[in-house]
Write a protein that holds these residues in place. Sequence first.
Motif, PDB file in Angstrom:
ATOM      1  N   GLY A 206      38.337   1.806  80.226  1.00 42.79           N
ATOM      2  CA  GLY A 206      38.971   2.993  79.659  1.00 42.79           C
ATOM      3  C   GLY A 206      38.722   3.097  78.173  1.00 42.79           C
ATOM      4  N   LEU A 207      39.726   3.599  77.447  1.00 42.72           N
ATOM      5  CA  LEU A 207      39.605   3.744  76.013  1.00 42.72           C
ATOM      6  C   LEU A 207      39.669   2.385  75.339  1.00 42.72           C
ATOM      7  CD1 LEU A 207      41.841   6.850  75.240  1.00 42.72           C
ATOM      8  CD2 LEU A 207      39.362   6.716  75.112  1.00 42.72           C
ATOM      9  N   PRO A 208      38.925   2.234  74.233  1.00 43.91           N
ATOM     10  CA  PRO A 208      39.029   0.996  73.465  1.00 43.91           C
ATOM     11  C   PRO A 208      40.356   0.944  72.731  1.00 43.91           C
ATOM     12  CG  PRO A 208      37.639   2.565  72.338  1.00 43.91           C
ATOM     13  CD  PRO A 208      37.974   3.169  73.666  1.00 43.91           C
ATOM     14  N   PRO A 209      40.648  -0.150  72.066  1.00 43.72           N
ATOM     15  CA  PRO A 209      41.900  -0.261  71.311  1.00 43.72           C
ATOM     16  C   PRO A 209      42.020   0.849  70.275  1.00 43.72           C
ATOM     17  CG  PRO A 209      40.859  -2.402  71.520  1.00 43.72           C
ATOM     18  CD  PRO A 209      39.884  -1.411  72.057  1.00 43.72           C
ATOM     19  N   LEU A 210      43.247   1.161  69.939  1.00 42.32           N
ATOM     20  CA  LEU A 210      43.522   2.268  69.025  1.00 42.32           C
ATOM     21  C   LEU A 210      42.866   2.069  67.671  1.00 42.32           C
ATOM     22  CD1 LEU A 210      45.021   4.916  68.553  1.00 42.32           C
ATOM     23  CD2 LEU A 210      46.997   3.585  67.797  1.00 42.32           C
ATOM     24  N   TYR A 211      42.800   0.815  67.195  1.00 40.21           N
ATOM     25  CA  TYR A 211      42.231   0.598  65.877  1.00 40.21           C
ATOM     26  C   TYR A 211      40.733   0.892  65.853  1.00 40.21           C
ATOM     27  CZ  TYR A 211      40.151  -3.814  67.454  1.00 40.21           C
ATOM     28  OH  TYR A 211      39.415  -4.753  68.112  1.00 40.21           O
ATOM     29  N   ILE A 212      40.088   0.939  67.046  1.00 32.96           N
ATOM     30  CA  ILE A 212      38.658   1.208  67.091  1.00 32.96           C
ATOM     31  C   ILE A 212      38.379   2.687  66.840  1.00 32.96           C
ATOM     32  CG2 ILE A 212      36.610   1.199  68.574  1.00 32.96           C
ATOM     33  CD1 ILE A 212      37.395  -1.534  67.607  1.00 32.96           C
ATOM     34  N   TRP A 213      39.172   3.576  67.465  1.00 34.52           N
ATOM     35  CA  TRP A 213      38.882   5.004  67.349  1.00 34.52           C
ATOM     36  C   TRP A 213      39.962   5.797  66.608  1.00 34.52           C
ATOM     37  CZ3 TRP A 213      42.390   8.374  69.524  1.00 34.52           C
ATOM     38  CH2 TRP A 213      43.284   7.832  70.459  1.00 34.52           C
ATOM     39  N   GLY A 214      41.161   5.264  66.511  1.00 34.44           N
ATOM     40  CA  GLY A 214      42.239   6.021  65.866  1.00 34.44           C
ATOM     41  C   GLY A 214      42.029   6.188  64.378  1.00 34.44           C
ATOM     42  N   VAL A 215      41.653   5.092  63.699  1.00 38.27           N
ATOM     43  CA  VAL A 215      41.470   5.163  62.244  1.00 38.27           C
ATOM     44  C   VAL A 215      40.309   6.072  61.858  1.00 38.27           C
ATOM     45  CG1 VAL A 215      40.970   3.804  60.177  1.00 38.27           C
ATOM     46  CG2 VAL A 215      42.542   2.912  61.905  1.00 38.27           C
ATOM     47  N   PRO A 216      39.119   5.929  62.486  1.00 35.00           N
ATOM     48  CA  PRO A 216      38.045   6.880  62.141  1.00 35.00           C
ATOM     49  C   PRO A 216      38.404   8.331  62.440  1.00 35.00           C
ATOM     50  CG  PRO A 216      37.139   4.978  63.284  1.00 35.00           C
ATOM     51  CD  PRO A 216      38.626   4.868  63.391  1.00 35.00           C
ATOM     52  N   THR A 217      39.130   8.533  63.542  1.00 34.71           N
ATOM     53  CA  THR A 217      39.534   9.912  63.858  1.00 34.71           C
ATOM     54  C   THR A 217      40.469  10.466  62.803  1.00 34.71           C
ATOM     55  OG1 THR A 217      39.303   9.457  66.217  1.00 34.71           O
ATOM     56  CG2 THR A 217      40.626  11.364  65.587  1.00 34.71           C
ATOM     57  N   LEU A 218      41.431   9.654  62.376  1.00 29.56           N
ATOM     58  CA  LEU A 218      42.361  10.094  61.337  1.00 29.56           C
ATOM     59  C   LEU A 218      41.627  10.376  60.036  1.00 29.56           C
ATOM     60  CD1 LEU A 218      45.258  10.610  60.436  1.00 29.56           C
ATOM     61  CD2 LEU A 218      45.458   8.180  59.895  1.00 29.56           C
ATOM     62  N   ILE A 219      40.649   9.534  59.686  1.00 32.37           N
ATOM     63  CA  ILE A 219      39.877   9.750  58.463  1.00 32.37           C
ATOM     64  C   ILE A 219      39.070  11.036  58.562  1.00 32.37           C
ATOM     65  CG2 ILE A 219      37.995   8.832  57.062  1.00 32.37           C
ATOM     66  CD1 ILE A 219      39.001   6.041  57.738  1.00 32.37           C
ATOM     67  N   LEU A 220      38.471  11.273  59.730  1.00 32.94           N
ATOM     68  CA  LEU A 220      37.669  12.484  59.915  1.00 32.94           C
ATOM     69  C   LEU A 220      38.521  13.741  59.806  1.00 32.94           C
ATOM     70  CD1 LEU A 220      34.926  13.718  60.606  1.00 32.94           C
ATOM     71  CD2 LEU A 220      35.492  13.454  63.022  1.00 32.94           C
ATOM     72  N   LEU A 221      39.677  13.729  60.478  1.00 31.25           N
ATOM     73  CA  LEU A 221      40.556  14.899  60.403  1.00 31.25           C
ATOM     74  C   LEU A 221      41.059  15.124  58.983  1.00 31.25           C
ATOM     75  CD1 LEU A 221      42.626  14.497  63.688  1.00 31.25           C
ATOM     76  CD2 LEU A 221      40.888  16.200  63.197  1.00 31.25           C
ATOM     77  N   SER A 222      41.406  14.041  58.290  1.00 29.86           N
ATOM     78  CA  SER A 222      41.892  14.172  56.910  1.00 29.86           C
ATOM     79  C   SER A 222      40.791  14.743  56.014  1.00 29.86           C
ATOM     80  CB  SER A 222      42.361  12.814  56.391  1.00 29.86           C
ATOM     81  OG  SER A 222      43.396  12.297  57.202  1.00 29.86           O
ATOM     82  N   ALA A 223      39.562  14.262  56.205  1.00 29.98           N
ATOM     83  CA  ALA A 223      38.457  14.770  55.389  1.00 29.98           C
ATOM     84  C   ALA A 223      38.231  16.254  55.646  1.00 29.98           C
ATOM     85  CB  ALA A 223      37.187  13.980  55.685  1.00 29.98           C
TER      86      ALA A 223
END
Length: 515
Positions: free
Chosen positions: A203-220
């Motif tokens: 399934g999905l990887p751990p949250l730290y794998i995709w959550g942080v980059p996603t948050l950075i991308l949305l913030s940018a």
Amino acid sequence: MKLRLRLALTAVAVTVPAVFALVQVEHSVRRRTTDEVIIESTLSQMQSGGRERCEAAPETWMVRSRSQRPPWEREGLPDGSGGPPSGSVAPDGPPGRGPASGGPSPGNEGPPRSGGRGPLGRRLPPVSLYPFDGRFVSRNPQAPALDDGLRQGVRDDGVGVRRYSKDDGALVQDLLLRMPWEGGPCEYVLARRVEPAESPEVGLPPLYIWGVPTLILLSAMVVALGPVVQRLRRLTEEVRASSGSGYEQPVTVNGSDEIAELARAFQQARAEIQARMAHQQAREQTLRDFLANTTHDVMTPLTVLQGHLAAMQQRMRAGEPLEPGLMLSAMSEAHYMASLVHNLGAAARLEAGAPQVQHAPVDLNALVSRVLGRHQPIARPQRIALESGVPATPTWVMGDETLLEQAVSNVVLNGIRYGREDGHVAVVLETTRQQSFNLRVIDDGPGISEEERSRILERRFRGNAARTREPQGQGLGLHIVHNVVELHGWKMTLAPSEYGGLEVAFTGPLTPPPE
């Protein structure tokens, strides 16, 4: 759809593929790292005693070991208790006896040792080893069958890899390894690992794998789109303010991006609207002036004409003969009134601009004949002779026939109205070898002084003689003549005539005869 919603949908559309790519990269790295760990662990185990035990009892040899943790899971457990060192596997005893610590008996898959836990606290799945000989045949009846992909892969690269999903959603990973020796029932070893359906590998990887980059991308994206939204709001406010001010206030958004291009487009539209509004206002002002001039200028001769008609009616009722002078005055007023209406119409067309002017071939010979014929009834009672001299062949020019005829008519009418009795008004038309014409209107009236000639072309200016002879005139005649000449690109001169009156000359280019 609001811009904010569009931006939100854009952010989602960008983020979802990015997250999917991150997940795929994470899965690829995880699988590749796990494969390397399994290969190293299996080779190490087989070279440190596993080969002897396998070849001693290949019918029952099968190892179920806990796989080594990937590099990101080697630094210890979340609770700080640490884990087994890298490369540790579950011990397996020699054939026919259990391990020293009470391991499994030969021929049975040993229970998995209690494995370490990763960052999410999950238990690492065990790895099962099965022996195969050089013909890819296993003497262990529990060994799974090998497909062609595994066989071909191990022949080409030394390792055959195959992954597939089971009905329950678990991921099965098979690695067929060639041992560093040849021959024997354990020449190849199949390492099988089964990942449960709830595993991050599936399934999905751990949250730290995709959550942080996603948050950075949305913030940018939010930070980058903030100034864009602010500039659009400013542009909207300025456009509304410009519209509210009658497009007097400019739009001042600057820059070199698409928003600046939109602002410049608004500026161009604003300039076009202002030009059209100015043109419309000029036309409306022309109409108001036309109505005012018509009302003021027509009422005086109309009143005089009504007085003459009333006097003639009284004489007819009394049986008295009509006076020739009274009849002549009435005709003069009617003629003047018709000329005035024509002049006002011509002035309105001239002030409306070029769209109201039509250029077509005009025969000046015929134009002069029509003008003189129209003014004969008013010239004959004053005993003024109208004369003309034109070429034998038609003289063609390019212009608006109605305006040109009105211009020549105004000059001829001035010669009749301000001329002396038994006088003359002559129209002379000549052509030159330079393909040009010279049209002169000559009279022998009182003439105009040099000082007055410099101002006579101004609207509503009339010479002293004109004011004395015809006080009701409004000074439109020569002003219209001057505008018509300028509109056609001709030249006009006013000079004393050799007979003591005024000579008005028009000069312009000829045009070929129409087919």
